[in-house]
Design a protein around this motif. Sequence first.
Motif, PDB file in Angstrom:
ATOM      1  N   PHE A  29       0.664  -1.144  -0.065  1.00 56.20           N
ATOM      2  CA  PHE A  29      -0.063   0.111  -0.036  1.00 56.20           C
ATOM      3  C   PHE A  29       0.943   1.201   0.190  1.00 56.20           C
ATOM      4  N   SER A  33       1.192   3.523  -3.160  1.00 58.55           N
ATOM      5  CA  SER A  33       0.769   4.977  -2.873  1.00 58.55           C
ATOM      6  C   SER A  33       1.840   6.063  -3.289  1.00 58.55           C
ATOM      7  N   TYR A 105       0.382  -7.324 -10.366  1.00 59.25           N
ATOM      8  CA  TYR A 105      -0.309  -6.049  -9.255  1.00 59.25           C
ATOM      9  C   TYR A 105      -1.635  -6.241  -8.924  1.00 59.25           C
ATOM     10  N   TYR A 109      -2.848  -5.411  -5.412  1.00 61.90           N
ATOM     11  CA  TYR A 109      -3.526  -4.332  -4.891  1.00 61.90           C
ATOM     12  C   TYR A 109      -4.966  -4.688  -4.402  1.00 61.90           C
ATOM     13  N   TYR A 110      -5.439  -5.836  -5.047  1.00 59.32           N
ATOM     14  CA  TYR A 110      -6.674  -6.301  -4.375  1.00 59.32           C
ATOM     15  C   TYR A 110      -6.566  -6.462  -3.022  1.00 59.32           C
ATOM     16  N   ALA A 112      -3.928  -5.190  -0.927  1.00 53.40           N
ATOM     17  CA  ALA A 112      -3.567  -3.957  -0.297  1.00 53.40           C
ATOM     18  C   ALA A 112      -4.369  -2.697  -0.245  1.00 53.40           C
ATOM     19  N   PHE A 113      -5.265  -2.489  -1.414  1.00 54.85           N
ATOM     20  CA  PHE A 113      -6.170  -1.380  -1.240  1.00 54.85           C
ATOM     21  C   PHE A 113      -7.594  -1.680  -1.074  1.00 54.85           C
ATOM     22  N   TRP A 114      -7.829  -2.977  -1.373  1.00 54.06           N
ATOM     23  CA  TRP A 114      -9.316  -3.363  -1.209  1.00 54.06           C
ATOM     24  C   TRP A 114      -9.781  -4.395  -0.212  1.00 54.06           C
TER      25      TRP A 114
END
Lengths: 265, 248
Positions: A29, A33, A105, A109-110, A112-114
């Motif tokens: 994340f 970011s 990715y 990111y699924y 870390a972000f979601w």
Amino acid sequence: MTTLQTAHPSGLGATFRRDRWWAKPLLVFLGFSAFIVYSTWAAFQGDHYHFGNYLSPFYSPELFGDSPHALFGGKPGWWPAWLPFSPALLILWAPGGFRFTCYYYRGAYYKAFWADPPACAVGEPRKVYLGENSLPLILQNVHRYFFYVAFLFLLVLAYDAWCSMWFAGEGGRESFGIGVGTLVLTTNVVLLSGYTLGCHSFRHLVGGVLDVFSQSRARKKCWDCVTCLNTRHHLWAWASLFWVGFSDVYVRLCSHGTWTDWRIL
Amino acid sequence: MIAAKFNVWRGDTGGGAFTTYTTQIGEGMVVLDAVHQIQAESAPDLAVRWNCKAGKCGSCSAEINGKPRLMCMTRCEDLPLDQPVTVQPLKAFKPIKDLVTDVSWNFAVKKKIKPFKPRPPDHQDGTWSMQQEDIDRVQEFRKCIECFLCQDVCHVLRDHAKHDEFIGPRFFVHTAALEMHPLDTEDRLSELQKTQGIGYCNITKCCTVVCPEHITITDNAIIPLKERVVDRFYDPLKKLWRKLLGKS
């Protein structure tokens, strides 16, 4: 002893894991970011993206722009007046889309972000799940098309690395040389090649689609090479992500005069 | 020998609770040994499924300190024994009793996958010839011991219970072994996309992480199958190409 409905609690972060399962998604994340914030800022600057024969990879290929690297002249007349012009805005969708739809990715990111899931065997915040089975995430299947464009970008960046070896001398004559910036831009294209050519879609297209390798030995060789890169795809992804950002920083600070580009040869 | 505590789930379909047992742990003991010792010393009615004690039968799958693992391949000395070790049944399947779950759903799913359909034999004696390089890729998938740890850790089954729409990593591996086999002529892509839910996989790679046979499930089975599904259903240029060639 309290009787429970189930051996497994549910909800965000519910787990019996004892390790620091949150550390990896947190680092992902923070890493993503930081890159998104910096690259967005750099893309909107519209200046200090070139220094002599060096061109920042965020701005390459420079289709329209004020630098000597621009292919088709200055700011186009059709550019909306309300939108600040930057050559990067014309091209960053391509490498951005390639990374956004990349299989590595996506998984990263699924999480870390979601938080979908936050980590393996760790509870999620939502009950509804569509996955990549329907809109909007079914569009991730466009990845191979971004690969085609990313491959063209590799050729452009390789050309930029070549140009970074030719310095303007007396009387306008160019001479071969190597500066720190040459090494920075050449390393950039090497790392991006390792990442792009290890792409899962490329692995499929080059040979994975076959069931009988022995009938196409050249494709088998290519598949072996891509597989070799693919096994470390995540490392190539991170190394190239960091280095492409650093390459922009290097060119930017040289252009500002903050850093001096040392000539090695 | 050191005394270690184990929080073992005791219960059935109606619910249950964690019960703490203390047992002596010696050098080389695995969690399954500890569970057997607990059975022998203080809980003779503790239900646990096991068979080979060698990591090859896939029976003793459970969650140890929250991670799906084989009990027979998890050494106690690798766990922090200063705290109680949590031992739970698999989350993705219905509990039967204590550490035993009903994994029969997996066998029902397997029956729905189109079986191996080889091309006509190459030789008059009814045999085929294959090159080793053609079979290397699918041999990895044959290592699967059907422990169903990958099914358990997959959040599509574990957290979202999409058992009716998604076959899970184990059966994507099985399908890949058939679909990429050099002799196979069957087509399973339509089922993968429509009824077996390959689109639900969001590539967390948790299945690969927990596989005791170190099968690269996501990269070598699921993603290549996803790409084949893209070829068939989502790639407009491929569709056009097939039309031009007159292929359905």
